[in-house]
Design a protein around this motif. Structure first.
Motif, PDB file in Angstrom:
ATOM      1  N   GLY A   1     -16.968  -6.457   4.181  1.00 20.94           N
ATOM      2  CA  GLY A   1     -16.753  -5.919   2.651  1.00 20.94           C
ATOM      3  C   GLY A   1     -15.760  -4.763   2.424  1.00 20.94           C
ATOM      4  O   GLY A   1     -14.709  -4.940   1.555  1.00 20.94           O
ATOM      5  N   ALA A   2     -15.221  -3.808   3.542  1.00 22.15           N
ATOM      6  CA  ALA A   2     -14.470  -3.373   3.544  1.00 22.15           C
ATOM      7  C   ALA A   2     -13.161  -3.911   3.631  1.00 22.15           C
ATOM      8  O   ALA A   2     -12.026  -2.991   2.559  1.00 22.15           O
ATOM      9  N   GLN A   3     -12.818  -5.208   3.737  1.00 26.62           N
ATOM     10  CA  GLN A   3     -11.087  -5.532   4.015  1.00 26.62           C
ATOM     11  C   GLN A   3     -10.488  -5.750   2.283  1.00 26.62           C
ATOM     12  O   GLN A   3      -9.296  -4.896   2.037  1.00 26.62           O
ATOM     13  N   PRO A   4     -11.345  -6.299   1.697  1.00 23.73           N
ATOM     14  CA  PRO A   4     -10.426  -6.108   0.650  1.00 23.73           C
ATOM     15  C   PRO A   4      -9.803  -5.023   0.007  1.00 23.73           C
ATOM     16  O   PRO A   4      -8.494  -5.705  -0.278  1.00 23.73           O
ATOM     17  N   PRO A   5     -10.981  -3.997  -0.280  1.00 19.10           N
ATOM     18  CA  PRO A   5      -9.711  -3.012  -1.330  1.00 19.10           C
ATOM     19  C   PRO A   5      -8.866  -2.150  -0.480  1.00 19.10           C
ATOM     20  O   PRO A   5      -8.123  -2.258  -0.732  1.00 19.10           O
ATOM     21  N   GLN A   6      -8.999  -2.497   0.563  1.00 19.85           N
ATOM     22  CA  GLN A   6      -8.172  -2.022   1.891  1.00 19.85           C
ATOM     23  C   GLN A   6      -6.607  -3.096   1.342  1.00 19.85           C
ATOM     24  O   GLN A   6      -5.838  -2.281   1.665  1.00 19.85           O
ATOM     25  N   LEU A   7      -7.027  -3.969   1.533  1.00 19.85           N
ATOM     26  CA  LEU A   7      -6.131  -5.007   1.330  1.00 19.85           C
ATOM     27  C   LEU A   7      -4.676  -4.904  -0.179  1.00 19.85           C
ATOM     28  O   LEU A   7      -4.343  -4.424  -0.093  1.00 19.85           O
ATOM     29  N   LEU A   8      -6.084  -4.778  -0.695  1.00 19.53           N
ATOM     30  CA  LEU A   8      -5.316  -4.061  -2.438  1.00 19.53           C
ATOM     31  C   LEU A   8      -4.264  -2.814  -2.366  1.00 19.53           C
ATOM     32  O   LEU A   8      -3.064  -2.515  -2.579  1.00 19.53           O
ATOM     33  N   ALA A   9      -5.212  -1.277  -1.690  1.00 18.29           N
ATOM     34  CA  ALA A   9      -4.625  -0.192  -1.581  1.00 18.29           C
ATOM     35  C   ALA A   9      -3.483  -0.585  -0.414  1.00 18.29           C
ATOM     36  O   ALA A   9      -2.577   0.332  -0.969  1.00 18.29           O
ATOM     37  N   ASP A  10      -3.415  -1.467   0.155  1.00 16.54           N
ATOM     38  CA  ASP A  10      -2.049  -1.361   1.176  1.00 16.54           C
ATOM     39  C   ASP A  10      -0.990  -2.172   1.130  1.00 16.54           C
ATOM     40  O   ASP A  10       0.293  -1.647   1.304  1.00 16.54           O
ATOM     41  N   GLY A  11      -1.420  -3.151   0.005  1.00 17.45           N
ATOM     42  CA  GLY A  11      -0.219  -3.540  -1.172  1.00 17.45           C
ATOM     43  C   GLY A  11      -0.422  -5.220   0.010  1.00 17.45           C
ATOM     44  O   GLY A  11       1.014  -5.881  -0.735  1.00 17.45           O
ATOM     45  N   GLU A  12      -1.043  -5.588   0.685  1.00 14.89           N
ATOM     46  CA  GLU A  12      -0.581  -6.187   1.511  1.00 14.89           C
ATOM     47  C   GLU A  12      -1.084  -8.133   0.656  1.00 14.89           C
ATOM     48  O   GLU A  12      -0.451  -8.912   0.559  1.00 14.89           O
ATOM     49  N   VAL A  13      -2.105  -7.560  -0.453  1.00 18.71           N
ATOM     50  CA  VAL A  13      -2.336  -8.512  -1.304  1.00 18.71           C
ATOM     51  C   VAL A  13      -2.150  -8.128  -2.972  1.00 18.71           C
ATOM     52  O   VAL A  13      -2.515  -6.726  -2.857  1.00 18.71           O
ATOM     53  N   THR A  14      -2.112  -8.594  -4.013  1.00 20.59           N
ATOM     54  CA  THR A  14      -2.038  -8.451  -5.615  1.00 20.59           C
ATOM     55  C   THR A  14      -3.389  -8.722  -6.006  1.00 20.59           C
ATOM     56  O   THR A  14      -3.878  -7.806  -6.889  1.00 20.59           O
ATOM     57  N   MET A  15      -3.592  -9.573  -5.253  1.00 21.32           N
ATOM     58  CA  MET A  15      -5.501  -9.969  -5.507  1.00 21.32           C
ATOM     59  C   MET A  15      -6.742 -10.225  -4.640  1.00 21.32           C
ATOM     60  O   MET A  15      -6.125 -10.848  -3.710  1.00 21.32           O
ATOM     61  N   THR A  16      -7.012 -10.291  -4.372  1.00 20.78           N
ATOM     62  CA  THR A  16      -8.069 -10.612  -4.102  1.00 20.78           C
ATOM     63  C   THR A  16      -9.557 -10.739  -4.303  1.00 20.78           C
ATOM     64  O   THR A  16     -10.032 -10.382  -5.937  1.00 20.78           O
ATOM     65  N   THR A  17     -10.891 -11.512  -3.684  1.00 19.08           N
ATOM     66  CA  THR A  17     -12.517 -11.671  -3.985  1.00 19.08           C
ATOM     67  C   THR A  17     -12.459 -10.243  -3.413  1.00 19.08           C
ATOM     68  O   THR A  17     -11.849  -9.936  -2.590  1.00 19.08           O
ATOM     69  N   ALA A  18     -13.666  -9.757  -3.998  1.00 19.77           N
ATOM     70  CA  ALA A  18     -14.445  -9.031  -3.393  1.00 19.77           C
ATOM     71  C   ALA A  18     -15.758  -8.682  -3.974  1.00 19.77           C
ATOM     72  O   ALA A  18     -15.902  -9.339  -5.168  1.00 19.77           O
ATOM     73  N   TYR A  19     -16.345  -7.822  -3.181  1.00 18.16           N
ATOM     74  CA  TYR A  19     -18.065  -7.339  -3.851  1.00 18.16           C
ATOM     75  C   TYR A  19     -17.930  -6.197  -4.561  1.00 18.16           C
ATOM     76  O   TYR A  19     -16.996  -5.021  -4.470  1.00 18.16           O
ATOM     77  N   ASN A  20     -18.056  -6.513  -5.716  1.00 21.95           N
ATOM     78  CA  ASN A  20     -17.884  -5.741  -7.192  1.00 21.95           C
ATOM     79  C   ASN A  20     -17.982  -4.423  -6.953  1.00 21.95           C
ATOM     80  O   ASN A  20     -17.404  -3.731  -7.441  1.00 21.95           O
ATOM     81  N   GLY A  21     -19.560  -3.840  -5.635  1.00 19.77           N
ATOM     82  CA  GLY A  21     -19.624  -2.360  -5.617  1.00 19.77           C
ATOM     83  C   GLY A  21     -18.513  -1.929  -4.674  1.00 19.77           C
ATOM     84  O   GLY A  21     -18.365  -0.921  -4.961  1.00 19.77           O
TER      85      GLY A  21
END
Length: 352
Positions: free
Chosen positions: A210-230
């Protein structure tokens, strides 16, 4: 909130129950919203025990015939399976408190939140999130936009989980949320879902924690991701990240309280479940974590997040406007189809 414990005051004061939950932010929210108020109201102490997945120690204790905890907070799918195996206490909805607005519990809980041996507490959503800085000319707003890499360019990230990913292909292809499971129950529907996933497969970075999606967004590796809303809420509100959420096509999953047979303190355990699943307690938990209460009547009592400035209701997966095209986890469907769909999903991942 009043409770009729049927216990002498001296016995109540002397008692302590063990409640096994998920640790971290969820446990912290439960201590504030459930455990401390319950002890204040009843004199019964609550010892919080953390587990990565509370169903694991529950199964271990049951198999060893040495049940040492009284209440477990587990995924609804685990609750249903253990109930079917005869390992849990049955809970009559009529024994649960009415909603704060007088609605009987059986009508007050969200669909799927009450089962024979389980009482739902929070609803978590797997949602689509994006970095606003990536789309200065217009933000995406639907699942179809997630699949439109021409209009909204950039890498995507998806959960390496058939349950949290396959349905998105159908939503993107125009299938209403209410018809997703009907489609996934047919070979044609499964083919349709995979065909849509094929269109973005080369642009996908897969996540497992669960920690990966926001990190991927923050690092610019992806522009969109699925993620846990929390996780996304935490990044937005507590870390100030320029993220936003697409609620269209979110996938909802329930956690639920269960009481194992042979629990050391079954009567106090039942009183805890009744207290913690009340309108007020479930609404109170949302002050500390952005997961939705399993009762409809809790919505009217929602207030500020613990920062005392953010209205929590718009960030909850159970907000009425967020439920319009939401897919609820169906444990019975997955009990029947998980093995075959997981095998196909893994084979698809491994193929060119």
């Amino acid at each position: 909130m009043s409770l009729l414990l049927g216990l002498p005051a001296t016995a109540a004061i002397a008692q302590e129950i063990n409640v096994v939950s998920w640790g971290g932010a969820i446990e912290a929210s439960q201590v504030k919203a459930y455990n401390e108020p319950f002890t204040a109201a009843t004199g019964i102490g609550v010892k919080a025990i953390a587990a990565d997945d509370p169903a694991s120690p529950l199964k271990t204790q049951i198999e060893a015939q040495n049940v040492t905890s009284d209440v477990f907070d587990v995924a609804m799918s685990d609750a249903i399976r253990l109930c079917d195996e005869g390992a849990l206490v049955e809970i009559d909805p009529a024994d649960l408190p009415d909603g704060a607005d007088g609605t009987p519990a059986a009508d007050d809980f969200l669909d799927g939140a009450l089962w024979e041996c389980a009482v739902g507490n929070i609803v978590a959503g797997t949602v689509i999130s994006f970095n606003r800085d990536s789309f200065p000319d217009g933000a995406p707003s639907t699942v179809a936009d997630f699949f439109d890499t021409e209009t909204y360019p950039g890498k995507r990230s998806l959960a390496k989980s058939v349950k949290r990913t396959l349905y998105l292909g159908l939503i993107a292809d125009g299938v209403p949320a209410a018809e997703v499971y009907d489609q996934l129950a047919t070979p044609e529907g499964v083919d349709r879902a995979f065909a849509m996933l094929d269109t973005i497969k080369d642009d996908v970075v897969w996540w497992e924690a669960g920690a990966q999606p926001p990190q991927l967004l923050a690092d610019g590796e992806v522009t969109m991701t699925t993620a846990y809303n929390g996780r996304i809420f935490d990044a937005m509100i507590n870390e100030g990240k320029p993220f936003d959420i697409i609620w269209d096509g979110q996938f909802l999953e329930l956690n639920a309280f269960v009481i194992p047979k042979d629990a050391p303190n079954p009567q106090a355990a039942m009183e805890y479940v009744k207290f913690a699943s009340s309108t007020e307690a479930l609404a109170g938990q949302a002050r500390y974590i952005s997961y939705g209460p399993a009762r409809k009547s809790s919505t009217a009592l929602l207030g500020l997040y613990q920062d005392d400035k953010t209205e929590i209701a718009p960030y909850l997966p159970t907000a009425p406007e967020h439920l319009e095209n939401a897919v609820m986890d169906d444990p019975e469907f997955w009990a029947d189809h998980d093995a075959e769909l997981t095998e196909r999903f893994n084979n698809w991942l491994a193929s060119d």
